[in-house]
Design an enzyme around this catalytic site. Structure first.
Site, mmCIF file in Angstrom:
data_model
loop_
_atom_site.group_PDB
_atom_site.id
_atom_site.type_symbol
_atom_site.label_atom_id
_atom_site.label_comp_id
_atom_site.label_asym_id
_atom_site.label_seq_id
_atom_site.Cartn_x
_atom_site.Cartn_y
_atom_site.Cartn_z
ATOM 1 N N CYS A 1 0.859 -1.182 0.000
ATOM 2 C CA CYS A 1 0.000 0.000 0.000
ATOM 3 C C CYS A 1 0.896 1.232 0.000
ATOM 4 C CB CYS A 1 -0.993 -0.018 1.167
ATOM 5 S SG CYS A 1 -0.249 0.020 2.815
ATOM 6 N N CYS B 1 -1.495 0.858 7.397
ATOM 7 C CA CYS B 1 -2.937 0.615 7.536
ATOM 8 C C CYS B 1 -3.396 -0.643 6.794
ATOM 9 C CB CYS B 1 -3.735 1.815 7.026
ATOM 10 S SG CYS B 1 -3.480 3.323 7.973
ATOM 11 N N ARG B 2 -3.401 -0.584 5.457
ATOM 12 C CA ARG B 2 -3.989 -1.678 4.683
ATOM 13 C C ARG B 2 -3.084 -2.900 4.550
ATOM 14 N NH1 ARG B 2 -5.233 2.070 -0.352
ATOM 15 N NH2 ARG B 2 -3.327 2.976 0.535
ATOM 16 N N SER B 3 -1.855 -2.703 4.068
ATOM 17 C CA SER B 3 -1.028 -3.885 3.766
ATOM 18 C C SER B 3 -0.615 -4.692 5.011
ATOM 19 C CB SER B 3 0.188 -3.520 2.903
ATOM 20 O OG SER B 3 0.992 -2.545 3.498
ATOM 21 N N ASP C 1 -8.316 3.909 0.901
ATOM 22 C CA ASP C 1 -7.338 4.281 1.922
ATOM 23 C C ASP C 1 -8.092 4.758 3.163
ATOM 24 O OD1 ASP C 1 -5.388 5.369 3.476
ATOM 25 O OD2 ASP C 1 -4.382 6.419 1.831
ATOM 26 N N ASN D 1 2.245 1.417 4.386
ATOM 27 C CA ASN D 1 2.540 0.146 5.063
ATOM 28 C C ASN D 1 2.247 0.210 6.561
ATOM 29 O OD1 ASN D 1 5.426 -2.076 5.528
ATOM 30 N ND2 ASN D 1 3.306 -2.597 5.186
HETATM 31 P P1 4NP Z 1 -1.820 2.810 4.043
HETATM 32 O O1 4NP Z 1 -2.471 4.163 4.598
HETATM 33 O O2 4NP Z 1 -1.268 3.150 2.669
HETATM 34 O O3 4NP Z 1 -2.976 1.885 3.970
HETATM 35 O O4 4NP Z 1 -0.763 2.407 5.041
HETATM 36 C C1 4NP Z 1 -1.794 5.375 4.659
HETATM 37 C C2 4NP Z 1 -0.879 5.606 5.666
HETATM 38 C C3 4NP Z 1 -0.254 6.838 5.754
HETATM 39 C C4 4NP Z 1 -0.526 7.808 4.823
HETATM 40 C C5 4NP Z 1 -1.432 7.578 3.802
HETATM 41 C C6 4NP Z 1 -2.056 6.348 3.721
HETATM 42 N N1 4NP Z 1 0.097 9.079 4.918
HETATM 43 O O5 4NP Z 1 -0.240 9.961 4.118
HETATM 44 O O6 4NP Z 1 0.962 9.265 5.783
#
Ligand code: 4NP
Length: 144
Positions: A3, A8-10, A117, A6
């Site tokens: 993602c 939240c989702r992955s 997201d 790294n």
């Molecule tokens: P992820 O979510 O891609 O599912 O881990 C996010 C985590 C952090 C950010 C964006 C999405 N950020 O902008 O910091």
């Protein structure tokens, strides 16, 4: 499992798939296309939703996707089309490009559906993400 951050989702995708496969036969890992959260533990909201489903992601630490991952892994599941573009931009060969798959193609083949997201939303978003990833990983595990 890839993602953006790294966190939240992955991490959820990694742990859900790990829970459905034999770790002696299948090596599962996750990474983010961005570097901002490298070294950090998963987002507390992902930790909570995983815990609710009896999975522990607290040991995971974020890392950035590296071009070498194309050689390490047979399949690279990306959470959304933006991750897909970012990962494909690092691919050097057709063989590498062919390894990259949108994870929700496992449920909705060819429909180009993103895992939303959840970072800027509330906990409902994380529950929805968990449900989608659980269904996708069930299909992945069955077809491996
Ligand atoms: P992820 O979510 O891609 O599912 O881990 C996010 C985590 C952090 C950010 C964006 C999405 N950020 O902008 O910091």
């Amino acid at each position: 499992m890839v993602c953006l951050g790294n966190i939240c989702r992955s991490p959820l995708a990694e742990e859900i798939l790990k829970s459905k496969v034999d770790s002696d036969k299948v090596y599962v890992d996750s990474a983010g296309t961005g570097h901002w959260h490298a070294g950090e533990a998963p987002d507390p909201r992902s930790f909570e939703i995983a815990k609710k489903h009896n999975l522990d992601i607290s040991y995971q630490r974020a890392r950035q996707f590296q071009p070498e991952d194309f050689d390490t892994f047979d399949i690279i599941y990306v959470m959304d089309n933006s991750n897909k573009d970012d990962v494909l931009s690092m691919a050097k060969t057709e063989e590498h490009r062919k390894k990259v798959r949108l994870i929700l193609d496992e449920i909705f083949p060819g429909e180009n559906v993103d895992v939303p997201d959840p970072y800027y939303g509330g906990s409902t978003g994380f529950e929805n993400v968990f449900t989608m990833l659980d269904e996708a990983c069930e299909n992945i595990a069955r077809n491996l």
